[in-house]
Design an enzyme around this catalytic site. Structure first.
Site, PDB file in Angstrom:
ATOM      1  N   ASP A  67       0.847  -1.190   0.000  1.00  0.00           N
ATOM      2  CA  ASP A  67       0.000   0.000   0.000  1.00  0.00           C
ATOM      3  C   ASP A  67       0.885   1.242   0.000  1.00  0.00           C
ATOM      4  O   ASP A  67       1.641   1.484   0.929  1.00  0.00           O
ATOM      5  CB  ASP A  67      -0.911   0.000   1.233  1.00  0.00           C
ATOM      6  CG  ASP A  67      -2.070   0.972   1.100  1.00  0.00           C
ATOM      7  OD1 ASP A  67      -1.856   2.098   0.624  1.00  0.00           O
ATOM      8  OD2 ASP A  67      -3.197   0.599   1.454  1.00  0.00           O
ATOM      9  N   SER A 119      -7.095   4.302  -1.882  1.00  0.00           N
ATOM     10  CA  SER A 119      -6.933   2.847  -1.879  1.00  0.00           C
ATOM     11  C   SER A 119      -8.231   2.099  -2.158  1.00  0.00           C
ATOM     12  O   SER A 119      -8.198   0.977  -2.668  1.00  0.00           O
ATOM     13  CB  SER A 119      -6.371   2.378  -0.533  1.00  0.00           C
ATOM     14  OG  SER A 119      -5.076   2.892  -0.322  1.00  0.00           O
ATOM     15  N   THR A 182      -8.048  -1.418   1.454  1.00  0.00           N
ATOM     16  CA  THR A 182      -7.454  -2.381   0.529  1.00  0.00           C
ATOM     17  C   THR A 182      -7.942  -3.805   0.759  1.00  0.00           C
ATOM     18  O   THR A 182      -8.449  -4.438  -0.171  1.00  0.00           O
ATOM     19  CB  THR A 182      -5.920  -2.303   0.595  1.00  0.00           C
ATOM     20  OG1 THR A 182      -5.511  -0.951   0.323  1.00  0.00           O
ATOM     21  CG2 THR A 182      -5.287  -3.233  -0.421  1.00  0.00           C
ATOM     22  N   PHE A 293      -4.806  -8.979  15.421  1.00  0.00           N
ATOM     23  CA  PHE A 293      -3.663  -8.852  16.319  1.00  0.00           C
ATOM     24  C   PHE A 293      -3.481  -7.462  16.920  1.00  0.00           C
ATOM     25  O   PHE A 293      -2.517  -7.225  17.634  1.00  0.00           O
ATOM     26  CB  PHE A 293      -2.402  -9.269  15.581  1.00  0.00           C
ATOM     27  CG  PHE A 293      -2.471 -10.675  15.046  1.00  0.00           C
ATOM     28  CD1 PHE A 293      -2.437 -11.760  15.906  1.00  0.00           C
ATOM     29  CD2 PHE A 293      -2.622 -10.914  13.690  1.00  0.00           C
ATOM     30  CE1 PHE A 293      -2.529 -13.057  15.432  1.00  0.00           C
ATOM     31  CE2 PHE A 293      -2.709 -12.210  13.196  1.00  0.00           C
ATOM     32  CZ  PHE A 293      -2.675 -13.281  14.067  1.00  0.00           C
ATOM     33  N   GLU A 337      -1.381  -7.805   1.997  1.00  0.00           N
ATOM     34  CA  GLU A 337      -1.118  -6.369   1.936  1.00  0.00           C
ATOM     35  C   GLU A 337      -0.102  -5.937   2.990  1.00  0.00           C
ATOM     36  O   GLU A 337      -0.264  -6.224   4.180  1.00  0.00           O
ATOM     37  CB  GLU A 337      -2.410  -5.570   2.154  1.00  0.00           C
ATOM     38  CG  GLU A 337      -2.171  -4.068   2.040  1.00  0.00           C
ATOM     39  CD  GLU A 337      -3.212  -3.213   2.749  1.00  0.00           C
ATOM     40  OE1 GLU A 337      -3.309  -2.016   2.412  1.00  0.00           O
ATOM     41  OE2 GLU A 337      -3.913  -3.725   3.653  1.00  0.00           O
ATOM     42  N   ASP A 342       2.006   2.712   3.606  1.00  0.00           N
ATOM     43  CA  ASP A 342       1.194   3.894   3.336  1.00  0.00           C
ATOM     44  C   ASP A 342       1.102   4.802   4.555  1.00  0.00           C
ATOM     45  O   ASP A 342       1.255   6.028   4.454  1.00  0.00           O
ATOM     46  CB  ASP A 342      -0.204   3.424   2.909  1.00  0.00           C
ATOM     47  CG  ASP A 342      -1.186   4.546   2.718  1.00  0.00           C
ATOM     48  OD1 ASP A 342      -1.093   5.242   1.683  1.00  0.00           O
ATOM     49  OD2 ASP A 342      -2.070   4.729   3.575  1.00  0.00           O
ATOM     50  N   ASP A 383      -1.109  -0.225  -4.762  1.00  0.00           N
ATOM     51  CA  ASP A 383      -2.369   0.397  -5.139  1.00  0.00           C
ATOM     52  C   ASP A 383      -2.167   1.824  -5.628  1.00  0.00           C
ATOM     53  O   ASP A 383      -2.911   2.325  -6.464  1.00  0.00           O
ATOM     54  CB  ASP A 383      -3.366   0.344  -3.979  1.00  0.00           C
ATOM     55  CG  ASP A 383      -2.775   0.828  -2.659  1.00  0.00           C
ATOM     56  OD1 ASP A 383      -1.564   1.107  -2.600  1.00  0.00           O
ATOM     57  OD2 ASP A 383      -3.533   0.917  -1.677  1.00  0.00           O
ATOM     58  N   HIS A 384      -1.136   2.490  -5.130  1.00  0.00           N
ATOM     59  CA  HIS A 384      -0.811   3.855  -5.528  1.00  0.00           C
ATOM     60  C   HIS A 384       0.570   4.186  -4.988  1.00  0.00           C
ATOM     61  O   HIS A 384       1.187   3.369  -4.289  1.00  0.00           O
ATOM     62  CB  HIS A 384      -1.851   4.850  -4.976  1.00  0.00           C
ATOM     63  CG  HIS A 384      -1.998   4.766  -3.479  1.00  0.00           C
ATOM     64  ND1 HIS A 384      -1.060   5.266  -2.610  1.00  0.00           N
ATOM     65  CD2 HIS A 384      -2.960   4.198  -2.698  1.00  0.00           C
ATOM     66  CE1 HIS A 384      -1.430   5.032  -1.368  1.00  0.00           C
ATOM     67  NE2 HIS A 384      -2.582   4.362  -1.390  1.00  0.00           N
ATOM     68  N   HIS A 462      -1.103  10.929  -1.175  1.00  0.00           N
ATOM     69  CA  HIS A 462      -0.757   9.989  -2.241  1.00  0.00           C
ATOM     70  C   HIS A 462      -0.199  10.759  -3.433  1.00  0.00           C
ATOM     71  O   HIS A 462      -0.360  11.976  -3.542  1.00  0.00           O
ATOM     72  CB  HIS A 462      -1.995   9.212  -2.696  1.00  0.00           C
ATOM     73  CG  HIS A 462      -2.588   8.357  -1.634  1.00  0.00           C
ATOM     74  ND1 HIS A 462      -3.807   7.725  -1.770  1.00  0.00           N
ATOM     75  CD2 HIS A 462      -2.150   8.008  -0.396  1.00  0.00           C
ATOM     76  CE1 HIS A 462      -4.087   7.033  -0.686  1.00  0.00           C
ATOM     77  NE2 HIS A 462      -3.093   7.205   0.172  1.00  0.00           N
TER      78      HIS A 462
END
Length: 503
Positions: A67, A119, A182, A293, A337, A342, A383-384, A462
């Site tokens: 991500d 995302s 995501t 978690f 992911e 990100d 994703d970006h 982003h």
């Protein structure tokens, strides 16, 4: 044995032909060129690529998403990892595990309504084959963001839906909340990515029957249920009256404990929330595995060891998931992911982003070592991207997180008479109004250091350039050139023959 002999003969033939050509054109290539290690390594790499064997049918598919893992992030992480290796020259010549995959390409990331994407829209493109608006999950762009009624009838079928319908096992792993954009795009259909628990639903959403994302993960039809779901976001699955193992109350207002519902939905299902529970899982006797978690996102990799409860690494979760999913002889689809790359970028903190990128590379390497390229397709993409830049003219081997030193060893200075770092951001919290901080007074390699930025923003944004995609194994040859992001869906659909395309 026969395959090995054939491969050795083929390599020998290629080398022999190369030597013949070199002898004919010996005058063209001086020894300083032909004897260069750079020259030899690149020639060997070409031989290696020539020997790659692929096929269109993939029994299993593993899609890794970094991500926010743009090209500059890959470059910086590659150098950082290289600089940590004993005997590495400067780090620049290092490769992350997936950067040596035989096939690669570029992916265009825009949403239908945004030049620079989010995302939700980008993962929806990969999950469904359809580009859509920012902020919506697996509904078409006819839908209005945060308007439940407008999304009705515009829900899209995802790769997870198709894989389950074919009898394959499916799994999702993330270091972010499992209800975050995501991972959620793979199983949830909603016009608002922020509807992670029922507490987030609007009155209009409740009135028109939209379900929150956590509910959609757990309460899928049994035939379409995920086999494995590992990540963060525990608070979205438990009620306000429930206190989890870390004494953190949930967010749900409907009184449901979705972790208990998960166990009740399946025979031999398991729910775990810390490293000890993760380590104790008996893969053979467990039919469905849910791991949450952290109350919110999991720890950054650089901080993970300090977590009191203990969290498994992305690599550990990937390997455990493969073990769980491999029990299905018909095959599986797994999406992994690295979600916190990100988040570190948004905080203007390159070092944490790079360490999470390196951990994603470790997870990919583990997946390669745990699978067979003859029947498994592994792809790695993002994703970006983010606005991280690598600039100045630092000498070879200059610490990637450090101040710029020129080739002559002198520290480089900006016009304000102060030094600057190789890494920076176009915007973000590291920007200052007026006079720039003197970085000689700061430790730029401290874990909490925020790289300086040009434009002041509370959080870095982003970026809109293409991201890379890398492929290995069965059907990897389908990944070539520049492509729209929604093509990723079609590559998996074709490689795994999921039947989701009309011709």
């Amino acid at each position: 044995m026969v395959k090995i002999v054939i491969k050795i003969k083929r390599i020998a033939l290629i080398i022999s032909c190369s030597l013949m050509v070199a002898s004919v054109h010996a005058a063209v290539l001086p020894s300083a060129q032909s004897d260069s290690q750079w020259f030899k390594d690149s020639a060997a790499h070409l031989v290696e690529q020539t020997e790659q064997q692929t096929q269109s049918r993939a029994k299993n598919v593993i899609l890794f998403i970094g991500d926010g893992m743009g090209i500059s992030t890959l470059t910086a992480a590659r150098i950082l990892e290289g600089q940590q290796k004993i005997g590495n020259k400067g780090g620049e010549e290092n490769f992350l595990s997936f950067e040596r995959f035989p096939y690669s390409g570029l992916v265009k990331t825009y949403n239908t309504n945004q030049q620079v994407p989010d995302s939700a829209g980008t993962m929806t493109a990969m999950a469904t084959g359809v580009k859509t608006k920012a902020g919506v999950l697996s509904v078409s762009d006819v839908s209005l963001r945060a308007n439940c009624l407008s999304s009705k009838g515009n829900e899209l079928i995802t790769l997870v839906d198709l894989a389950n319908a074919k009898g394959l096992s499916t799994g999702i792993v993330s270091t972010a909340r499992l209800t975050h954009a995501t991972p959620a795009a793979l199983y949830a259909k909603t016009p608002q990515r922020q509807w992670e628990s029922d507490a987030n639903l609007s009155d209009e959403a409740i009135e028109n029957g939209c379900l929150d994302i956590a509910y959609q993960l757990v309460m899928r039809d049994k035939a379409n249920a995920l086999t494995v779901a590992l990540g963060g976001g525990r608070q979205n699955f438990i009620s306000e009256e429930t206190v989890d193992g870390e004494d953190k109350p949930g967010k749900r207002q409907d009184g449901l404990d979705l972790t208990q519902a998960w166990i009740e939905n399946f025979d031999d299902a398991a729910y775990i929330w810390d490293q000890a529970g993760f380590d104790a899982v008996d893969v053979e006797s467990t039919s469905h595995l849910l791991g949450l978690f952290n109350a919110s996102h999991m720890e950054f990799e650089a901080d993970r060891q300090a977590d009191v409860a203990g969290e498994p690494s992305l690599t550990e979760m990937t390997v455990k998931s493969i073990q769980m999913l491999s029990k299905n002889t018909d095959g599986y689809l797994l999406v992994v992911e690295g979600g916190r790359i990100d988040h570190a970028h948004h905080a203007g903190n390159a070092q944490r982003a790079l360490y999470d990128t390196i951990e994603l590379s470790n997870a990919v390497r583990a997946a390669v070592n745990s699978t067979d390229p003859d029947n498994t397709l592994i792809m790695v993409t993002a994703d970006h991207s983010h606005t991280l830049t690598i600039a100045g003219y630092p000498k070879r081997g200059n610490p990637i997180l450090g101040l710029v030193h020129n080739v002559d060893g002198e520290m480089a200075m900006a016009l304000d008479g102060k030094p600057y770092t190789t890494l920076g951001y176009v915007n973000g919290p590291g920007a200052v109004a007026g006079e720039r901080d003197d970085l000689l007074l700061l430790d730029t390699q401290d874990l909490d250091f925020m790289q300086q930025a040009l434009i002041q923003k509370g959080g870095e944004t982003h970026a809109g350039e293409d991201v890379s995609i890398h492929a290995w194994g069965a059907g990897a040859h389908l990944v070539q050139g520049a492509m729209e992001q929604n093509v990723v869906f079609h590559i998996i659909n074709q490689a795994q023959q999921l039947g989701g395309t009309k011709y």
